[in-house]
Design a protein around this motif. Sequence first.
Motif, short mmCIF file in Angstrom:
data_model
loop_
_atom_site.label_atom_id
_atom_site.label_comp_id
_atom_site.label_asym_id
_atom_site.label_seq_id
_atom_site.Cartn_x
_atom_site.Cartn_y
_atom_site.Cartn_z
N CYS A 2 1.18 -8.66 -47.67
CA CYS A 2 -0.07 -7.74 -47.83
C CYS A 2 -0.63 -8.03 -49.26
O CYS A 2 -0.11 -6.99 -49.90
N SER B 224 -3.91 -4.17 -43.99
CA SER B 224 -3.14 -3.08 -43.77
C SER B 224 -2.17 -3.36 -42.94
O SER B 224 -2.43 -4.40 -42.28
N GLN B 225 -1.08 -2.64 -42.93
CA GLN B 225 -0.14 -2.74 -41.96
C GLN B 225 -0.10 -1.84 -40.77
O GLN B 225 -0.16 -0.53 -41.03
N LYS B 226 -0.53 -2.23 -39.60
CA LYS B 226 -0.78 -1.20 -38.60
C LYS B 226 0.60 -0.65 -37.85
O LYS B 226 0.60 0.56 -37.85
N PHE C 92 1.03 -0.94 -49.34
CA PHE C 92 2.17 -1.11 -48.31
C PHE C 92 3.31 -1.78 -48.90
O PHE C 92 4.28 -1.26 -48.68
N SER D 100 -5.01 0.11 -49.03
CA SER D 100 -3.64 -0.55 -48.36
C SER D 100 -2.77 0.34 -47.98
O SER D 100 -2.03 0.48 -47.00
N ALA E 281 2.76 2.62 -40.22
CA ALA E 281 4.17 1.82 -40.74
C ALA E 281 4.89 2.73 -41.70
O ALA E 281 6.27 2.70 -41.50
N SER F 299 -1.77 1.88 -43.91
CA SER F 299 -0.68 1.55 -43.68
C SER F 299 0.36 2.81 -42.99
O SER F 299 1.50 2.58 -43.00
#
Length: 451
Positions: free
Chosen positions: A200, A211-213, A265, A153, A160, A157
């Motif tokens: 998340c 994940s945070q793109k 994240f 994770s 971000a 990310s």
Amino acid sequence: MMAADQTVAGVPPSLSARVVGSFAYLTIRDRLPTILTKVIDTIHRNKNKFFEEYGEEGIQAEKQTISLLSKLRNELQTDKPVLVLTDGLPDTEFWNQYLHRQQRLQGDQESVSWFKSPWLYVECYMYRRIQEALLLNPPISDFDVFNEGKTQSFFESQQAVMALCTYLEGVNKNMEELSKNQLFEHFSRLLQVSLWGNKCDLSISAGQENSQKTSPLDSLSALQPFILVDDSNVVWSTLTAAQRSGQPGGTAADRVDIVLDNAGFELVTDLIFADFLVSSGLARQIHFHGKLFPWFVSDVTANDFQWTIRQTMAANHKWMSKSGVQWQTYVKQGVWRYHDHPFWTQPHEFCDMAADAPDLYAALQGADLVLFKGDLNYRKLTGDRDWDHTAAFKTALRGFGPAPLCSLRTLKANVQVGLQPGQGEKLTSQDPNWMTSGQYAVIQSYNPKSE
Ligand SMILES: O=P(O)(O)OC[C@@]1(O)O[C@H](CO)[C@@H](O)[C@@H]1O
Ligand SMILES: [Mn+2]
């Protein structure tokens, strides 16, 4: 010590899988066995690693642990009675006493089982049983079965995180010139970034990728309508009202505590918010509270906390590494402190804390503000009980109030209080899954001092 589901006048029952088809039922029937299967697969995939590190003993430990976890999964899937723990940890006795009280409350040994007992209790118990399986096989006792998902994770990310660290650098560089309003704007944005960082979490997705793109800052305005309760202003005035009188240029608050939730994240968004609280002078000290051992798939342990700061320091990105170095410095200076009290990895509703963990309750009373991240903390704040949506947050807290507090939570379980009349019904008509999809959130505060 209260046992879960203790019937108290005016207090609704605990959520449980007794209600067939309920979210608790679906979680225990489907999600928890999936999580256990992933844990077993993870241990099996590390068999060679255990052999390299511990030889034949490592192989034995892998086999034994898998057999204990397979037994646990069978107990869960066939609704067997909850069993006493045997690993001799300092809190083993606590867990076994809690079970005996639950048995007395529910009538007998047989009835304290996965589908007949409070969801909060059996879900917490499952993670403690995973810990027991490892502790009973010393060569691999400190293996974090959830580590892969938490580090993934973080790594997935990076875009971000870079965007957030770049933003933080810009704010910190101009901090002196910022007006009060500009300061509030940045505060509100970074508070919301930390709030949405909670989407998340791996236990809701049973470990699926999360994940945070892109930069979360770009999504804040689109996400605003999904915040069902927004006490950002209350949180701001709690902090600024804590202004130390007679300390010209002193910090507003002395100490903000953050009860952490997920690593990866979400933890980075919490560290960025904590950095801003200190660099803006809104707080002098931040105390972080994490978990004593791997918990609810993605929750932060001391190892995750240190690893995340080290990884940020080592990033090949100027502002990320600068942030990481600053965070390491805060830890060394004692401006940031990390704690992991056993209470956070026990099944308690928070209204029991004063009685069952008076040392922790007293510690939290030293904070000017306590932020509770995430859904499990919200479930414990409200006792994971079937409250009406219009019940007051204070009512659901049932006397818990060591300090002014605020929950930053995306909704992933069907308990939500403090809504306006009709708000819950409207949401249900728009989106039947509004309480469990993670699409909605609250910034919900309570100040015991303003009563
Ligand atoms: O506390 P978090 O990480 O926000 O979410 C944890 C959690 O929502 O995941 C599961 C989803 O069913 C729940 O049992 C639990 O409350
Ligand atoms: Mn979590």
